[in-house]
Design a protein around this motif. Structure first.
Motif, mmCIF file in Angstrom:
data_model
loop_
_atom_site.group_PDB
_atom_site.id
_atom_site.type_symbol
_atom_site.label_atom_id
_atom_site.label_comp_id
_atom_site.label_asym_id
_atom_site.label_seq_id
_atom_site.Cartn_x
_atom_site.Cartn_y
_atom_site.Cartn_z
ATOM 1 N N SER A 103 31.776 -3.090 -36.099
ATOM 2 C CA SER A 103 30.324 -3.348 -36.147
ATOM 3 C C SER A 103 29.724 -3.162 -37.538
ATOM 4 O O SER A 103 29.042 -4.043 -38.057
ATOM 5 N N ALA A 104 29.963 -1.996 -38.130
ATOM 6 C CA ALA A 104 29.288 -1.681 -39.391
ATOM 7 C C ALA A 104 29.771 -2.603 -40.513
ATOM 8 O O ALA A 104 28.991 -3.033 -41.366
ATOM 9 N N LEU A 106 30.929 -5.704 -40.125
ATOM 10 C CA LEU A 106 30.364 -7.041 -39.905
ATOM 11 C C LEU A 106 28.928 -7.103 -40.408
ATOM 12 O O LEU A 106 28.517 -8.083 -41.034
ATOM 13 N N GLU A 107 28.174 -6.024 -40.136
ATOM 14 C CA GLU A 107 26.799 -5.998 -40.626
ATOM 15 C C GLU A 107 26.761 -6.045 -42.141
ATOM 16 O O GLU A 107 25.923 -6.729 -42.725
ATOM 17 N N GLU A 110 27.523 -9.541 -43.424
ATOM 18 C CA GLU A 110 26.418 -10.460 -43.123
ATOM 19 C C GLU A 110 25.198 -10.171 -43.987
ATOM 20 O O GLU A 110 24.513 -11.089 -44.440
ATOM 21 N N PRO B 15 32.886 -0.995 -28.637
ATOM 22 C CA PRO B 15 32.744 -1.163 -30.095
ATOM 23 C C PRO B 15 31.306 -1.403 -30.548
ATOM 24 O O PRO B 15 30.929 -2.505 -30.911
ATOM 25 N N ALA B 16 30.503 -0.365 -30.532
ATOM 26 C CA ALA B 16 29.090 -0.505 -30.876
ATOM 27 C C ALA B 16 28.694 0.381 -32.049
ATOM 28 O O ALA B 16 27.528 0.692 -32.227
ATOM 29 N N GLY B 17 29.670 0.809 -32.838
ATOM 30 C CA GLY B 17 29.358 1.492 -34.097
ATOM 31 C C GLY B 17 29.171 2.992 -34.020
ATOM 32 O O GLY B 17 28.999 3.649 -35.041
ATOM 33 N N HIS B 19 31.096 5.453 -33.575
ATOM 34 C CA HIS B 19 32.124 6.347 -34.107
ATOM 35 C C HIS B 19 31.808 6.865 -35.505
ATOM 36 O O HIS B 19 32.377 7.863 -35.942
ATOM 37 N N ARG B 90 19.986 0.653 -36.770
ATOM 38 C CA ARG B 90 21.321 0.129 -37.092
ATOM 39 C C ARG B 90 22.213 0.161 -35.862
ATOM 40 O O ARG B 90 22.907 -0.797 -35.544
ATOM 41 N N ARG B 93 21.211 -2.472 -33.424
ATOM 42 C CA ARG B 93 21.668 -3.820 -33.763
ATOM 43 C C ARG B 93 23.172 -3.972 -33.493
ATOM 44 O O ARG B 93 23.634 -5.007 -33.024
ATOM 45 N N GLN B 94 23.921 -2.910 -33.790
ATOM 46 C CA GLN B 94 25.367 -2.981 -33.549
ATOM 47 C C GLN B 94 25.671 -3.041 -32.053
ATOM 48 O O GLN B 94 26.552 -3.786 -31.614
ATOM 49 N N ARG B 97 24.986 -6.570 -30.749
ATOM 50 C CA ARG B 97 26.060 -7.532 -31.032
ATOM 51 C C ARG B 97 27.166 -7.410 -29.978
ATOM 52 O O ARG B 97 27.603 -8.403 -29.396
#
Lengths: 228, 224
Positions: A103-104, A106-107, A110, B15-17, B19, B90, B93-94, B97
């Motif tokens: 996630s981080a 990809l951000e 982008e 997987p949403a950031g 970690h 943040r 947003r993660q 996605r």
């Protein structure tokens, strides 16, 4: 509600995974650089920036274990303007940030494209990790694994996902081989055995060729990307 | 509701950031406030009953279908430190996605269009729960659990704390997690009729101050 989709994956939300966006523009090629601590990933990134920045619009994402060290090295060396370098924090797990939960990163790629784009090339540098660390295909289009001769000439023989499957294996610091007793021929034979036809670059950033062979490999990737 | 969908959403490997965030544990470890399983439990209890409760209320309200934009404003009002607002957006947003790829839904697309820089994570969590076929109490449970599971995992990495002890801390908090989730869901139901003022607004000044200071550290392992 919303549980019964006729089409399981109507579009990918690693959305930039497609080379051409909905509006017809082409996103940057993303190349990941991984490998053990101290093998020369950041030095290779810096050298690639110097070699390619005149011909390509570039940016770099770093994944430090402790944040910002690598980003600050690149800033200090002034290989790219600061707005083209982004640092991602990885919560003590660099391999998670490039593989299991991207996630981080990809951000970051982008945001770089939004803020300083259009870009031709984004280098995503992993924090120094172990021999099993590889990048998700949702994050990068190609990956380079960087090892060095001082880490032991048995690393190619040991294999592991990085050595075996990376699109390019760099054996770095070849100038040190005589001093640390590493057998380059043996490393080349072992690497060929592990990797089949996948390429291996023996590199010394202090030598006359420097990063040139790797830069050529990147150029070929960019050329192939432009016609996809 | 689908129990299995709840497991997918609550899975620490979703997987949403998350970690890369310690939920304040990195600052608390450095300051010596967390140094073993007992102090981790106290830290988690404090976080659960303050920011955990607030997050659970927001998530439950979003899962009820209350206006995400108003809930996002309510989340801002309940999150004084700029560093924590930034982290929450943040993470929102993660999560969005991952949610759009996992449970495609028009509501999630609309949320992404309305908040290109990200909405607060608990709000996104509530809308995600709707898309996954889950209810407000489920959303509250996930938010409450995340408020303590993040610090527990981070402490294992930061202190080398025995991972079995960390899991036991989380299990020990289970009754309180249930109670906080229930309180949050009740408040969200009230908020449907009485407005968002009915949502919990408790806070922990020390967590807030430490989070803002942590954001200024030059060397750290976690993003928050």
């Amino acid at each position: 509600m919303h549980l019964d989709h006729g089409d399981s994956y109507p579009h990918r939300h690693t959305h930039s995974a497609e080379p051409v966006r909905a509006d017809g523009t082409r996103r940057a090629l993303r190349v990941g650089l991984g490998g053990p601590v101290g093998s020369g990933k950041t030095a290779t990134v810096a050298a690639l920036c110097r070699a390619l920045r005149a011909e390509l619009s570039m940016a770099v994402v770093t994944n430090d274990i402790y944040t910002r060290e690598d980003a600050e090295f690149l800033l200090r060396e002034a290989v790219l303007p600061p707005e083209r370098i982004a640092a991602v924090e990885t919560g003590a797990c660099p391999h998670t940030a490039i593989r299991d939960d991207i996630s981080a990163n990809l951000e970051a790629v982008e945001e770089l494209e939004e803020n300083v784009g259009p870009l031709d090339l984004i280098l995503v540098e992993s924090g120094g990790d172990n021999l099993t660390a590889t990048f998700s295909r949702g994050l990068v289009d190609a990956q380079i694994f960087v090892i060095d001769v001082a880490g032991g000439d048995d690393i190619p023989r040991k294999g592991g996902p990085g050595v075996t499957t990376a699109d390019l294996l760099i054996v770095n610091k070849t100038d040190l081989a005589p001093h640390v007793g590493s057998d380059l021929d043996r490393m080349a034979r072992d690497a060929a055995e592990q990797r089949g036809d996948l390429p291996v670059a023996f590199q010394s950033l202090r030598g006359p060729e420097g990063v040139a062979p790797v830069a050529d490999w990147v150029r070929a990737r960019i050329a192939a990307w432009a016609v996809r | 509701m689908s129990l299995a969908a709840l497991l997918v959403l609550a899975d620490g490997r979703f997987p949403a950031g998350g970690h890369a965030h310690s939920g304040g544990a990195e600052a608390a470890c450095k300051a010596g406030r967390i140094h073993d399983a007992a102090t981790l439990a106290e830290f988690c209890r404090g976080r659960l009953h303050t920011s955990g409760l607030v997050a659970a209320g927001l998530a439950a309200a979003a899962a009820h279908g209350l206006d995400p934009a108003e809930l996002d404003t309510a989340a801002d009002a309940r999150t004084p430190p700029p560093a924590l607002r930034l982290a929450a957006r943040r993470l929102g947003r993660q999560l969005l996605r991952a949610a759009r790829a996992t449970w495609p839904a028009a509501e999630l697309d609309a949320l992404a269009a309305a908040f290109p820089r990200g909405a607060h994570q608990p709000v996104v969590l509530g809308v995600t729960a709707r898309a996954a076929g889950l209810g407000p109490l489920d959303a509250a449970h996930v938010a409450a659990y995340e408020s303590v599971s993040g610090p527990a995992t981070a402490t294992v990495r930061l202190l080398g704390l025995d991972p079995f002890e960390a899991s036991a801390v989380l299990a020990g908090l289970a009754p309180e997690l249930d109670a906080v989730s229930g309180r949050a869901a009740s408040a969200a139901l009230l908020a449907r009729h009485e407005g968002l003022e009915a949502l919990p607004a408790s806070s922990s000044p020390l967590l807030d101050i430490a989070a803002q200071a942590h954001a200024e550290w030059p060397v750290r392992l976690f993003a928050s």
